[in-house]
Design an enzyme around this catalytic site. Sequence first.
Site, short mmCIF file in Angstrom:
data_model
loop_
_atom_site.label_atom_id
_atom_site.label_comp_id
_atom_site.label_asym_id
_atom_site.label_seq_id
_atom_site.Cartn_x
_atom_site.Cartn_y
_atom_site.Cartn_z
N SER A 10 -26.04 -11.48 25.06
CA SER A 10 -27.04 -12.44 25.53
C SER A 10 -28.42 -11.81 25.42
CB SER A 10 -26.79 -12.81 26.99
OG SER A 10 -27.94 -13.47 27.51
N HIS A 35 -26.04 -14.89 21.68
CA HIS A 35 -26.00 -15.86 22.79
C HIS A 35 -27.41 -16.07 23.32
CE1 HIS A 35 -23.86 -17.97 26.05
NE2 HIS A 35 -24.76 -17.44 26.87
N ASP A 37 -29.65 -17.93 26.09
CA ASP A 37 -29.61 -18.59 27.40
C ASP A 37 -30.90 -19.34 27.65
OD1 ASP A 37 -27.05 -17.89 28.58
OD2 ASP A 37 -27.76 -15.82 28.54
N MET A 39 -33.01 -21.75 30.04
CA MET A 39 -33.07 -22.12 31.47
C MET A 39 -34.36 -22.87 31.75
SD MET A 39 -31.89 -18.52 33.09
CE MET A 39 -30.36 -17.72 32.62
N HIS A 68 -26.73 -21.71 24.82
CA HIS A 68 -26.21 -22.13 26.13
C HIS A 68 -27.35 -22.82 26.89
CE1 HIS A 68 -24.46 -20.54 30.24
NE2 HIS A 68 -24.44 -21.86 30.15
N MET A 70 -28.86 -24.43 29.90
CA MET A 70 -28.77 -24.60 31.36
C MET A 70 -29.97 -25.46 31.75
SD MET A 70 -27.62 -20.71 32.16
CE MET A 70 -28.16 -20.15 30.55
N MET A 139 -18.40 -20.03 33.26
CA MET A 139 -19.39 -19.16 33.89
C MET A 139 -18.67 -18.26 34.88
SD MET A 139 -22.41 -19.77 32.65
CE MET A 139 -23.00 -18.43 33.66
N ASP A 175 -18.74 -15.90 30.47
CA ASP A 175 -20.16 -15.54 30.47
C ASP A 175 -20.63 -15.17 31.87
OD1 ASP A 175 -22.88 -15.35 30.06
OD2 ASP A 175 -23.18 -17.47 29.61
C1 DX5 Z 1 -26.44 -16.48 33.16
C2 DX5 Z 1 -26.32 -16.43 31.65
C3 DX5 Z 1 -25.54 -15.27 31.12
C4 DX5 Z 1 -26.05 -13.95 31.57
C5 DX5 Z 1 -25.29 -12.82 30.95
O1 DX5 Z 1 -27.03 -17.65 33.57
O2 DX5 Z 1 -25.71 -17.61 31.17
O3 DX5 Z 1 -25.45 -15.36 29.72
O4 DX5 Z 1 -27.39 -13.79 31.29
O5 DX5 Z 1 -25.88 -11.65 31.39
P1 DX5 Z 1 -25.04 -10.51 32.14
O6 DX5 Z 1 -24.02 -10.05 31.16
O7 DX5 Z 1 -26.07 -9.50 32.47
O8 DX5 Z 1 -24.41 -11.14 33.35
ZN ZN Z 2 -25.08 -17.79 28.94
#
Ligand code: DX5
Ligand code: ZN
Length: 245
Positions: A10, A35, A37, A39, A68, A70, A139, A175
């Site tokens: 990620s 990956h 993320d 947000m 991903h 969110m 998750m 994840d």
């Molecule tokens: C959390 C994310 C994950 C996270 C993974 O909301 O979707 O992808 O950042 O990071 P680690 O491996 O540090 O938990």
């Molecule tokens: Zn993620």
Amino acid sequence: MSREILIAPSILAANFARLGEEIAAIDAAGADWIHCDVMDGHFVPNISFGADIIKAIRPLTKRIFDVHLMIAPVDPYIEAFAKAGADVVTVHAEAGVHLDRSLQAIRGLGKKAGVSLCPATPEQAIEYVLDRIDLVLVMTVNPGFGGQSFLESQLEKIRRIRGMIGDRPIRLEADGGITRDNAAAVAAAGADTLVAGSAVFRGNSGADYASNIAAIRIAAEAGRVPKLQDISVQPMRAGEDALVR
Ligand code: DX5
Ligand code: ZN
């Protein structure tokens, strides 16, 4: 269960001031997928980056971009992420009431469709969309931040979803909080795709990233080895050792 293990670092845990170099470094270090993320400060209590960043880093690697989302609402943004270069677009089952429609939109844009479930969401949320998805993302922390502790409660959910998937060509991704220490248990439960942020970007050289990725992969592959109680033992005959196959 014979699918190979994929490791998806990620980039949330990357150094954003050197994001391009970080992408090149994890590519060279053996990452299978990248990956991303996304947000929004609304669906989750944190803001990361959007489609323009993904578009900017897309030319830097040929690896699969595992995006991903969110964010809520999600439907108005799916096309932008598809055009930015996502290969897999994953939406949260909790992000809206029209999950089936979101998944149709993703596939309609020619992308692989994923569904993610927060820790408190039961696996039944995907029961009626199994034929519309290419990936389920469980998750293993509450979404919003990297560096949190793995939630053991999610191993049972992974096991149940592995059963629901059956022979369908659907990847099962875990994840959050994945490390070399819990990767075996995650793979043993049935996950075949492991996201890791802080556990990959630990250290600050490409060599560190490569050894971090390798350690997670080796642990996960070891977790997939059948357990002793699953191995059939041939009856012993006089003068012969047990044959294990
Ligand atoms: C959390 C994310 C994950 C996270 C993974 O909301 O979707 O992808 O950042 O990071 P680690 O491996 O540090 O938990
Ligand atoms: Zn993620």
